[in-house]
Scaffold this active site. Structure first.
Site, mmCIF file in Angstrom:
data_model
loop_
_atom_site.group_PDB
_atom_site.id
_atom_site.type_symbol
_atom_site.label_atom_id
_atom_site.label_comp_id
_atom_site.label_asym_id
_atom_site.label_seq_id
_atom_site.Cartn_x
_atom_site.Cartn_y
_atom_site.Cartn_z
ATOM 1 N N ASP A 42 -5.304 -12.302 -19.507
ATOM 2 C CA ASP A 42 -5.464 -13.615 -19.513
ATOM 3 C C ASP A 42 -6.002 -14.736 -18.784
ATOM 4 O OD1 ASP A 42 -3.918 -15.593 -20.609
ATOM 5 O OD2 ASP A 42 -2.710 -15.453 -20.752
ATOM 6 N N ASP A 56 -0.974 -19.279 -28.918
ATOM 7 C CA ASP A 56 0.641 -19.218 -28.515
ATOM 8 C C ASP A 56 1.057 -19.064 -28.827
ATOM 9 O OD1 ASP A 56 -0.119 -18.350 -25.692
ATOM 10 O OD2 ASP A 56 -0.448 -19.928 -24.547
HETATM 11 C C1 GLA Z 1 -0.494 -17.631 -21.429
HETATM 12 C C2 GLA Z 1 -0.678 -16.241 -23.083
HETATM 13 C C3 GLA Z 1 0.740 -16.131 -22.853
HETATM 14 C C4 GLA Z 1 2.071 -15.497 -21.914
HETATM 15 C C5 GLA Z 1 1.585 -16.642 -20.102
HETATM 16 C C6 GLA Z 1 2.592 -16.093 -19.590
HETATM 17 O O1 GLA Z 1 0.026 -18.962 -21.878
HETATM 18 O O2 GLA Z 1 -1.282 -16.928 -23.849
HETATM 19 O O3 GLA Z 1 1.457 -15.379 -24.486
HETATM 20 O O4 GLA Z 1 1.598 -14.170 -21.655
HETATM 21 O O5 GLA Z 1 0.147 -17.284 -20.254
HETATM 22 O O6 GLA Z 1 2.260 -16.577 -18.137
#
Ligand code: GLA
Length: 736
Positions: free
Chosen positions: A479, A549
């Site tokens: 990420d 997301d």
């Molecule tokens: C980001 C990702 C999510 C999740 C969060 C965790 O927002 O896109 O899918 O993994 O971080 O903190």
């Protein structure tokens, strides 16, 4: 076979390849290079000024006699000289050039004029290198091409080399310029958006002037994606659509700040130049040093946007994504994030894993919260040791349990980031990008580690390597939850600090490449708060990307549609999640499954809250998905009804061998009892006979057991979609 030429030798060194046999040919008498794919030709040459000049890009030519040696275009009064009217193939900024250059430099002696001339070239199979050099200085720009005949794609990038005895500073380094045939009436398509609303297709007419598509954020960005398509208005006014019309398209393989300029010159040239973003860019090259630009991939089709996407999909699957031809279908994964957020621990994850295994999940992924003092997003990032309260015996017991349920195990990491409230930051406050004495702007309470620093790169590689070596980890969700700010690199010194824009991303690539080389079975997902890092550069190194997301199924239809213009379903992660979701919307679980099944399926629900009916439905849907995922992920996509244009959305996928096809259809809202529009299928053999297997027989208006390709494509299917947020799927299997 290597064909090597230089100016003096060009006339003698020809081995006259037979037309159609070699993807790249040099017509020495005309000084033209012809780059052929199975469906297209791309031609450029050396003009009378000894400069590279674009000639042609379009449908494949079968006759060299159609091509004439190139001459510069005439000047237009004293205001537009030949440097601006001529379609330079890889032009330095110099002379009286006013269009977007591919290369701009300042030499230490103050000279800023760069005029590149042809020196030599080399053809090796599907690759071509053309060396150009400034008229005076030993400053070289070598333009590299690669032809992918089966995919219809051409790749270009450049290598800039300082062979002078003085330092130079590069102010713009572009991979190249693409030209469409001279004229007006073109339309640009590109992908725009923001966090939780990525890859929205924008289409607008191209007018005189320059349009910039870019990221200044240090990473690819949610806001604009480095892909473009240009379509032509034909003489009768017809626009390209999904099935018809000329479309030129391209995508840049770079995950740092990038820039595409779409320019219509006063002389009716529409040109797209792309490479490193020139904003805040200065890349010093000492004598002997070189800089390589990102690759820029381009293609052409006469068969509309649908074919343009299918060409890019096939290309990306075969030549970009790890595994190529032999890549397996993506496993169905479960991810804990939306169920537990930071509240992960061994019993809780085991309970979820057990439930996930029962519905047919193949990979269990533990998301954020397993390390350091990470109980929310205020602390712990950077401290990549297992939290002893949550996992007193380390990760092994959980991983072993997951494996015993016949699933492999994946884990979330965010290697480029640090919370100021972390041991790592307390120990190494200088490891983040910063300007000394200036504020360090936090976003999501975190700062960006300066991956351009080799010590940070090594540290990052080491902890990741250790994590993967010590645990049976099959998959990393990698990420990156914010963009750059205050991008200073004080240790590099003022003259070199701006190299951070390039070095950060090349070091990131190096870490992933080394990790994969050492752990060949490891798979990786690129996530950046959703779809903030989706491009052909990262896709060379990761097996899949997190699309957004935003997992709300109706929003997803458009996000996924936009994504599909540039990238294949194989790499597009799509989760089923709980409702209400974004926009406060609640859609039925079956609808959510169907939307997510048009990509690489993931489950993100809180399984602890599911009813028996939910479990039964999920088990049925996942079993169905497993029978069609090869076709969805690795087949040919036909976008039949767009969510941008009406209440009905329909996508159809046809397997490469034509034996299976699957249709997905979604109705947003029914009014006045009207039936949903008839869906005429595509990509089938008219003479073929297909078994019609609806996921839900009650949705098929005409109760067909088999149907011919002609019937399915001309008469079409009528689906009984009713009410709001209804959806269904129909599987077709070729029987004759
Ligand atoms: C980001 C990702 C999510 C999740 C969060 C965790 O927002 O896109 O899918 O993994 O971080 O903190």
């Amino acid at each position: 076979m290597i064909n090597r030429y230089c100016l003096c030798a060009a006339a003698i060194a020809l081995c006259a390849p037979v037309f159609g046999q070699e993807p790249i040919r040099f017509l020495a008498d005309k000084k033209l290079w012809v780059l052929d794919t199975n469906t297209t030709s791309y031609v450029f040459g050396v003009n009378e000024r000894n400069q590279l000049q674009h000639v042609y890009w379009g449908v494949r030519l079968w006759r060299d006699a159609d091509l004439a040696a190139v001459r510069t275009s005439p000047e237009w009064a004293s205001f537009d000289g030949v440097a601006s009217t001529t379609p330079g193939e890889y032009a330095g900024w110099g002379s009286n050039m006013y269009t977007e250059p591919c290369l701009k430099v300042t030499l230490a002696d103050g000279n800023r004029d760069l005029v590149l001339r042809y020196v030599s070239h080399q053809i090796q199979g599907d690759r071509l290198e053309v060396v150009t050099k400034d008229i005076q200085y030993d400053l070289f720009a070598t333009v590299h091409y690669r032809v992918y005949p089966s995919a219809g794609i051409i790749e270009k990038h450049a290598v800039i080399e300082n062979r002078t005895s003085q330092p130079i500073t590069i102010e713009s380094a572009q991979a190249g310029t693409w030209y469409v045939p001279p004229g007006d009436g073109y339309r640009l398509s590109y992908l725009n958006g923001r966090w939780a609303g990525e890859t929205q297709l924008v289409q607008e007419d191209i007018h005189p002037g320059l349009k910039v598509l870019e990221s200044r954020r240090g990473t690819t960005s949610h806001q604009t994606n480095p892909w473009f398509a240009i379509d032509a208005v034909e003489g009768d006014g017809a626009r390209a659509d999904e099935g018809r019309g000329r479309v030129w398209f391209g995508a840049l393989g770079w995950s740092g700040s990038w820039r595409l300029t779409v320019e219509q010159t006063p002389h009716q040239q529409v040109r797209v130049t792309g490479g490193y973003n020139t904003f805040d860019f200065a890349y010093p090259l000492n004598p002997g040093e070189r800089l390589e630009t990102p690759p820029f991939y381009g293609g052409f089709t006469s068969n509309g946007f649908g074919e343009a996407s299918r060409m890019l999909h096939r290309f990306t699957r075969e030549f970009i994504l790890p595994g190529g031809h032999s890549a397996k279908v993506r496993p169905v994964l479960y991810n804990s994030w939306e169920a537990t957020e930071f509240n992960v621990d061994e019993p809780g994850q085991k309970a979820l894993a057990e439930k996930a295994a029962k519905i047919g999940v193949e990979r269990f992924v533990m998301d954020d919260g397993w390390f350091g003092a990470r109980n929310d997003d205020h602390a712990g990032l950077g401290d990549w040791f297992v939290n002893p309260k949550k996992f007193p015996n380390g990760l092994q017991p959980l991983i072993r349990y997951v494996n015993s349920l016949d699933m492999d195990f994946g884990i979330w990491v965010e290697p480029e980031m640090v919370n100021p409230n972390s041991d790592l930051y307390r120990k190494h406050p200088d490891w983040v990008m910063n300007f000394p004495g200036r504020p360090r702007t936090e976003a999501r309470n975190q700062l960006v580690l300066n991956m351009a620093r080799d010590d940070v790169k090594e540290y990052t590689f080491e902890w990741l390597d250790k994590l993967v070596t010590e645990n049976n980890i099959a998959f990393l969700k990698w990420d990156m939850n914010r963009n750059f700010s205050e991008p200073g690199w004080p240790e590099a010194g003022p003259a070199s600090e701006k190299k951070i824009w390039v070095k950060y991303t090349s070091n990131l690539y190096e870490i992933i490449d080394r990790l994969r080389a050492k752990h060949p079975k490891l798979e990786i997902e690129s996530c950046s708060g959703g779809g903030g890092r989706v491009d052909l550069g990262i896709m060379k190194r990761v097996d899949e990307v997190w699309t957004s997301d935003n997992t709300e199924a109706f929003d997803r239809l458009r996000i996924q549609e936009g994504f599909s213009y540039a990238y294949p379903a194989q790499g597009m992660m799509a989760w089923v999640t709980d409702v209400p979701n974004y926009n406060g919307r609640s859609t039925p679980l079956a609808y959510r499954f169907l939307v997510a099944m048009m990509g690489s399926l993931g489950i993100g629900n809180n399984l602890n809250k599911w009813t028996n009916d939910d479990y039964a439905l999920a088990t049925q849907m996942i079993a169905y998905y497993k029978t069609i995922r090869g076709t969805v992920q690795q087949g040919r996509l036909y976008r039949l009804f767009s969510p941008r244009l009406g209440e009905l959305t329909a996508n159809q996928y046809v397997s490469e061998d034509g034996k299976q096809s699957v249709l997905f259809a979604f109705l947003r809202g029914q009014q006045y009892g009207r039936p949903a529009p008839t869906i005429r299928l595509r990509g089938l053999d008219e003479r073929g006979v297909y078994r019609v297997k609806p996921l839900d027989g009650s949705k098929l208006v005409e109760k067909l057991e088999t149907a011919s390709g002609a019937y399915l494509q001309s008469h079409g299917l009528n689906l009984a979609l009713t009410g709001d947020y209804d959806g269904t799927s129909v599987l077709l299997e070729r029987v004759e």
